[in-house]
Design a protein around this motif. Sequence first.
Motif, PDB file in Angstrom:
ATOM      1  N   GLN A  50      51.233  36.113  43.704  1.00 53.58           N
ATOM      2  CA  GLN A  50      49.920  36.655  43.348  1.00 53.58           C
ATOM      3  C   GLN A  50      49.176  35.690  42.432  1.00 53.58           C
ATOM      4  OE1 GLN A  50      52.854  38.456  42.989  1.00 53.58           O
ATOM      5  NE2 GLN A  50      52.533  39.497  44.939  1.00 53.58           N
ATOM      6  N   THR A  51      49.904  34.948  41.598  1.00 53.98           N
ATOM      7  CA  THR A  51      49.219  34.071  40.639  1.00 53.98           C
ATOM      8  C   THR A  51      49.050  32.638  41.170  1.00 53.98           C
ATOM      9  OG1 THR A  51      51.315  33.519  39.545  1.00 53.98           O
ATOM     10  CG2 THR A  51      50.081  35.370  38.640  1.00 53.98           C
ATOM     11  N   TRP A  52      49.720  32.303  42.265  1.00 53.03           N
ATOM     12  CA  TRP A  52      49.610  30.916  42.766  1.00 53.03           C
ATOM     13  C   TRP A  52      48.162  30.482  42.999  1.00 53.03           C
ATOM     14  CZ3 TRP A  52      54.031  31.492  46.952  1.00 53.03           C
ATOM     15  CH2 TRP A  52      55.265  31.499  46.302  1.00 53.03           C
ATOM     16  N   PRO A  53      47.335  31.275  43.669  1.00 50.62           N
ATOM     17  CA  PRO A  53      45.963  30.796  43.922  1.00 50.62           C
ATOM     18  C   PRO A  53      45.206  30.450  42.632  1.00 50.62           C
ATOM     19  CG  PRO A  53      46.437  32.699  45.299  1.00 50.62           C
ATOM     20  CD  PRO A  53      47.583  32.558  44.336  1.00 50.62           C
ATOM     21  N   SER A  54      45.350  31.281  41.590  1.00 46.78           N
ATOM     22  CA  SER A  54      44.562  30.994  40.389  1.00 46.78           C
ATOM     23  C   SER A  54      45.147  29.815  39.620  1.00 46.78           C
ATOM     24  CB  SER A  54      44.422  32.237  39.507  1.00 46.78           C
ATOM     25  OG  SER A  54      45.584  32.448  38.763  1.00 46.78           O
ATOM     26  N   LEU A  55      46.462  29.656  39.641  1.00 42.47           N
ATOM     27  CA  LEU A  55      47.058  28.487  38.968  1.00 42.47           C
ATOM     28  C   LEU A  55      46.583  27.197  39.641  1.00 42.47           C
ATOM     29  CD1 LEU A  55      50.765  29.720  38.543  1.00 42.47           C
ATOM     30  CD2 LEU A  55      49.041  29.477  36.744  1.00 42.47           C
ATOM     31  N   ALA A  57      43.915  26.811  41.469  1.00 36.67           N
ATOM     32  CA  ALA A  57      42.471  26.639  41.241  1.00 36.67           C
ATOM     33  C   ALA A  57      42.206  26.025  39.864  1.00 36.67           C
ATOM     34  CB  ALA A  57      41.751  27.980  41.376  1.00 36.67           C
ATOM     35  N   LYS A  58      42.956  26.467  38.863  1.00 36.51           N
ATOM     36  CA  LYS A  58      42.763  25.918  37.515  1.00 36.51           C
ATOM     37  C   LYS A  58      43.232  24.463  37.442  1.00 36.51           C
ATOM     38  CE  LYS A  58      43.033  30.378  35.200  1.00 36.51           C
ATOM     39  NZ  LYS A  58      43.963  31.335  34.558  1.00 36.51           N
ATOM     40  N   GLU A  97      48.930  27.353  50.198  1.00 33.24           N
ATOM     41  CA  GLU A  97      47.910  27.719  49.215  1.00 33.24           C
ATOM     42  C   GLU A  97      47.320  26.451  48.579  1.00 33.24           C
ATOM     43  OE1 GLU A  97      46.638  30.787  48.668  1.00 33.24           O
ATOM     44  OE2 GLU A  97      45.192  29.691  47.408  1.00 33.24           O
ATOM     45  N   GLN A 101      43.317  24.908  49.079  1.00 32.68           N
ATOM     46  CA  GLN A 101      42.392  24.529  48.020  1.00 32.68           C
ATOM     47  C   GLN A 101      42.108  23.027  48.028  1.00 32.68           C
ATOM     48  OE1 GLN A 101      42.437  26.511  44.326  1.00 32.68           O
ATOM     49  NE2 GLN A 101      43.822  28.159  45.004  1.00 32.68           N
ATOM     50  N   HIS A 290      51.981  23.599  34.622  1.00 34.00           N
ATOM     51  CA  HIS A 290      52.221  25.008  34.316  1.00 34.00           C
ATOM     52  C   HIS A 290      53.714  25.238  34.397  1.00 34.00           C
ATOM     53  CE1 HIS A 290      52.966  29.214  35.742  1.00 34.00           C
ATOM     54  NE2 HIS A 290      52.266  29.440  34.660  1.00 34.00           N
ATOM     55  N   GLY A 317      49.581  31.355  32.575  1.00 32.80           N
ATOM     56  CA  GLY A 317      48.558  30.773  33.433  1.00 32.80           C
ATOM     57  C   GLY A 317      47.215  30.659  32.732  1.00 32.80           C
TER      58      GLY A 317
END
Length: 574
Positions: A50-55, A57-58, A97, A101, A290, A317
């Motif tokens: 669930q957190t992979w996309p936002s990590l 992206a950051k 993922e 990106q 991370h 994250g």
Amino acid sequence: MDMAWLCCLFALLSMAHGGNVTYDGRSLIINGEHKILFSGEIHYPRSTPQTWPSLIAKAKAGGLDVIQTLVFWNLHEPQFDQFDFSGRRDIVRFIKEVQAQGLYVSLRIGPFIQGEWAYGGLPIWLRDVPDIVFRSDNKPFKYHMWRFTTKIVRMMKSEKLFASQGGPIILSQIENEYQLVEAGFGEKGPPYVKWAAAMAVGLQTGVPWVMCKQSDAPDPVINACNGRRCGQTFVGPNSPNKPAIWTENWTSFYQVYGGEPDMRSAEDITYQAALFVAKKGSYVNYYMYHGGTNFGRTASKYVLTSYYDQAPLDEYGLIRQPKWGHLKELHAAIKLCLKPLLTGVHSTFHLGQLQEAYVFKGNSEECAAFLVNNDNERNATVHYENSTYELPPESVSILPDCKIVAFNTAKVGTEYTTRSMKADQNLDSPDKWEEYKESIPNFDKTSWRANTLLEQMSATKDKSDYLWYTFRFQHESLDTGFVLKVNSLAHVLHAFVNGKFIGSAHGSHSSLFFALEKNVSLINGTNHVSLLSVMAGLPEAKVGMSLCLTHHQLELDLTWQNCKSAVKTNLNYL
Ligand SMILES: *[C@@H]1O[C@H](CO)[C@@H](O)[C@H](O)[C@H]1NC(C)=O
Ligand SMILES: *[C@@H]1O[C@H](CO)[C@@H](O)[C@H](O)[C@H]1NC(C)=O
Ligand SMILES: *[C@@H]1O[C@H](CO)[C@@H](O)[C@H](O)[C@H]1NC(C)=O
Ligand SMILES: *[C@@H]1O[C@H](CO)[C@@H](O)[C@H](O)[C@H]1NC(C)=O
Ligand SMILES: *[C@@H]1O[C@H](CO)[C@@H](O)[C@H](O)[C@H]1NC(C)=O
Ligand SMILES: *[C@H]1O[C@H](CO)[C@@H](O)[C@H](O)[C@H]1NC(C)=O
């Protein structure tokens, strides 16, 4: 109209991913283009899908081009030939993922990975393979290493994830920092390195392989630098046709029980990274970008569940400033220098006793300069190309046009942030807790008995961190005072004599063993000793113990190993 344009741009971007990857002495070459790449290490099982996309992206917003990850063998093959790629283990989903990106992937297969991961990533069942010697010119080990490496490479190929197939993977790693231990393997070391390189290359991924900290990495495998100060220490690739690659730039350090968090400053990180690029480095990876969390029992011995919380993205994250922002500015400044960096002529000269210039001059006006002050105490005033520059201590100024300073590693413009925590759930209310009493097992109740003390990992097969060792013996004497001494290679020990707790002891990350030494009183008749041995994470070595019971000249030696041999009495032991 706008929509159509957007669509084509996207198509172009994703097409830019495909392409064979090669290299020369300057850099990796993707699709025929030389590249300076910034990479961030993010390990898929240390966060959640669930957190992979936002990590990611950051990481991308921070100016990274590549996400680098280890591959975790014991997570994927917990039992021989039973594979698991679900949930946090879904490496294909993670890589896709990253691809979605628009970033590249560097895949460190190992499969020995260290990584502060339980047993360095090796499955515990490997220990039981007959005649196996890990990481050596040893048939059984090579067979299993080949089997797993091939499994992963085939999986990547079937998902078309290598850049040569249009996917994001531009680099793979075989083994990990082997040279550090190679001497210990004697004549079995060098042939193993050659075999590992040939085996990897033979898998024909269409992208280059690296070995890190392996100065003799056989062609065409690239030897890469790991460490804090590759900008200063790396002697370079072992061939003029290989690029300078830094696979682990440590952004801080992992934390152990009883240890302090390591605070590596944004200034120090960017200083080393800029210096590395100034010296024609072409690939810098931040270890970790991370860190995340060591879930369950996946941390190696004494390593905290929180992993590299001080990285640019913290354990949760969240963006950690100024680290994230200062690195982003560095990446942006270096991207402004790309043309001369990649095509220009490199020259180096002194600007002062401890000051140097690294200049890349292209055709016509193209010019980029890195002005370095290696003095870690004093500012330096230097003259370069008819201008004067003030360089802070231990810093690099980047001049993308050889005139104007776009970035200095010691001048942090990004604001500091602090993290505040608020309790979301109270876990201390009595109704959330239950108390269990475990009876102290004694020898009479054990079903599993051996003639020698058992090594803990072999006994538990990693099913538990806990193992009770019990024994009983007859004693009859006026004297009642004895000393119980236990040398343990495990991590924590709780000792009970005749059902009574007599004390605990523990080791630390840096100690190889510890001793528990307690006075005990014995009774006439049968005495019971019960020891609860606890491991705090799988180490890379054996875990066992020796113990003895001493009194005056009398020693009862329960191991026939480490305590001085003495009276061997009618002992029964487990
Ligand atoms: C990669 O190289 C192979 C073999 O030389 C070639 O067939 C293929 O077209 C190349 N792929 C790309 C995307 O250039
Ligand atoms: C370096 O120069 C800056 C600004 O010119 C000054 O604030 C700083 O104190 C100087 N540092 C040292 C170590 O001299
Ligand atoms: C620096 O000054 C000298 C002498 O005035 C001049 O010949 C030279 O072109 C100048 N260099 C640059 C880069 O401006
Ligand atoms: C234990 O045994 C010794 C030797 O037989 C005897 O002298 C002593 O009194 C006994 N102690 C107790 C507490 O019974
Ligand atoms: C055991 O007892 C003796 C005498 O009472 C004392 O000097 C010694 O420090 C004790 N040893 C331990 C390990 O507690
Ligand atoms: C790599 O890590 C070292 C030490 O942790 C740091 O000094 C250096 O700047 C880092 N380089 C990069 C590119 O992160």
